[in-house]
Scaffold this active site. Structure first.
Site, PDB file in Angstrom:
ATOM      1  CG  ASP A  62      -8.909 -41.361   5.055  1.00 53.14           C
ATOM      2  OD1 ASP A  62      -9.532 -40.114   5.085  1.00 53.14           O
ATOM      3  OD2 ASP A  62      -8.150 -41.777   3.967  1.00 53.14           O
ATOM      4  CD  GLU A  70     -11.816 -40.660   1.607  1.00 54.98           C
ATOM      5  OE1 GLU A  70     -11.013 -41.149   2.911  1.00 54.98           O
ATOM      6  OE2 GLU A  70     -11.579 -39.536   1.064  1.00 54.98           O
ATOM      7  CG  HIS A  87     -11.181 -37.314   5.414  1.00 54.40           C
ATOM      8  ND1 HIS A  87     -11.221 -37.971   4.184  1.00 54.40           N
ATOM      9  CD2 HIS A  87     -11.973 -36.222   5.234  1.00 54.40           C
ATOM     10  CE1 HIS A  87     -12.063 -37.377   3.483  1.00 54.40           C
ATOM     11  NE2 HIS A  87     -12.663 -36.479   3.908  1.00 54.40           N
ATOM     12  CG  HIS A 123      -8.620 -40.840  -2.836  1.00 51.57           C
ATOM     13  ND1 HIS A 123      -9.713 -41.376  -2.232  1.00 51.57           N
ATOM     14  CD2 HIS A 123      -7.854 -39.943  -2.086  1.00 51.57           C
ATOM     15  CE1 HIS A 123      -9.531 -40.856  -0.822  1.00 51.57           C
ATOM     16  NE2 HIS A 123      -8.576 -40.337  -0.788  1.00 51.57           N
TER      17      HIS A 123
HETATM   18 ZN   LIG Z   1      -7.493 -41.141   2.380  1.00 50.40          ZN
END
Ligand SMILES: [Zn+2]
Length: 305
Positions: free
Chosen positions: A44, A46, A96, A152
């Site tokens: 991912d 983030e 992502h 999130h």
């Molecule tokens: Zn994610």
């Protein structure tokens, strides 16, 4: 099945018209399982080193190119560590956004790549019983976590997700999918919050924090290159100890409960047969097994736009 899927994915990625050549590529990349073990690496953005806000994670963002390079670098560090630890096959999953962030030509050629979407198993695309370990790179904390970089769960619209009363984010949900196939998550990197979140679920997991959040869009950062070294060492350590790491499992049937951002979204989710409304913004669904609950969580995400 996996090979068919991989062929389809690789065709989509590189557009090679020669099926035989492609089959050779796949066979060469996927050595005999007797030689070692098979690793699934979900990546991912983030939780990558250096990433603090959407200027890094949105493809239109000013810092996206740098974050994308770091995504490749962290994936390659994990791939190299896996082969050093004795892996014979590594599959990398772009996890992502639209899932086309990892540029195939920049990835360590010993690994194969699952790219693009939608995919029924989302960030765990390609996972099955043939894998021996799962690795999470660049992960972030679940929605509604304090002092967590870009916390999130799928989107900003899901505020809380529970499985059998355990609150989970993407990392926990993905670990549960791997768990249903008997695959343990042995490593997670991201900010301090996500490493703590996963360590609470899987005590034996190897966690590497590449930053400590100061709120949602600010963080105290480790240097990207220092992060690569720590990720490589952590992946290797996690894989070496993989036999001691338990797959994350939940009792069946599985109760999925989701709190969405507003009541109108919950109204839309109620189109799903069998879905129950347990609050103005809270819906609940009982699934026969974890993967079914996971797939329903993906559907709720789509409906709660
Ligand atoms: Zn994610």
């Amino acid at each position: 099945m996996l090979k068919t899927l991989m062929l389809a994915v690789l065709f989509a990625v590189v557009g090679n018209p020669n099926a035989d050549e492609m089959r050779n590529v796949i066979d060469n990349a996927a050595s005999s399982p007797q030689q070692g073990f098979k690793v699934h690496i979900s990546v991912d953005m983030e939780g990558l080193a250096g990433v603090v806000d959407s200027s890094h994670t949105s493809s239109a963002g000013r810092n996206y190119a740098a974050a994308r390079d770091q995504m490749i670098a962290e994936a390659n560090a994990a791939i190299a560590a896996a082969f050093e630890a004795g892996a014979s096959e590594v599959v990398v999953i772009d996890s992502h956004g639209d899932k086309t962030n990892l540029q195939p030509e920049k990835l360590d050629r010993r690994a194969t790549l699952i790219s693009g979407g939608p995919r029924p198993l989302g960030m765990m695309g390609g996972i099955d019983e043939s894998f021996d370990a799962a690795v999470f790179i660049g992960y972030h904390a679940r929605a509604s976590t304090m002092d967590a970089t870009l916390d999130h769960t799928y989107t900003g619209q899901l505020k809380h997700v529970w499985i059998n009363d355990h609150e989970l984010g993407e990392a926990g949900l993905n670990a549960g999918v791997a768990g249903q196939f008997g695959v343990p998550v042995v490593f997670v990197s991201g900010d301090l919050a996500v490493t703590e979140e996963v360590e609470a679920l899987i005590p034996a997991v190897e966690g590497v924090a590449v930053k400590e959040a100061i709120g949602q869009t600010a963080a105290h950062l480790l240097h990207p290159k220092e992060s690569l070294e720590r990720i490589a060492a952590g992946v290797k350590a996690g894989l070496v100890r993989r036999a001691e790491t338990q797959p994350l499992t939940f009792e069946w049937p599985v109760t999925l409960r989701i709190e969405v951002a507003d009541a109108g979204q919950a109204d839309q989710v109620m189109f799903v047969p069998g879905m129950e409304r347990v609050g103005a913004r809270i819906v609940e669904y009982v699934a026969p097994d974890f993967v079914s609950a996971y797939r329903m969580s993906r559907l709720v995400r789509l409906l709660a736009q």
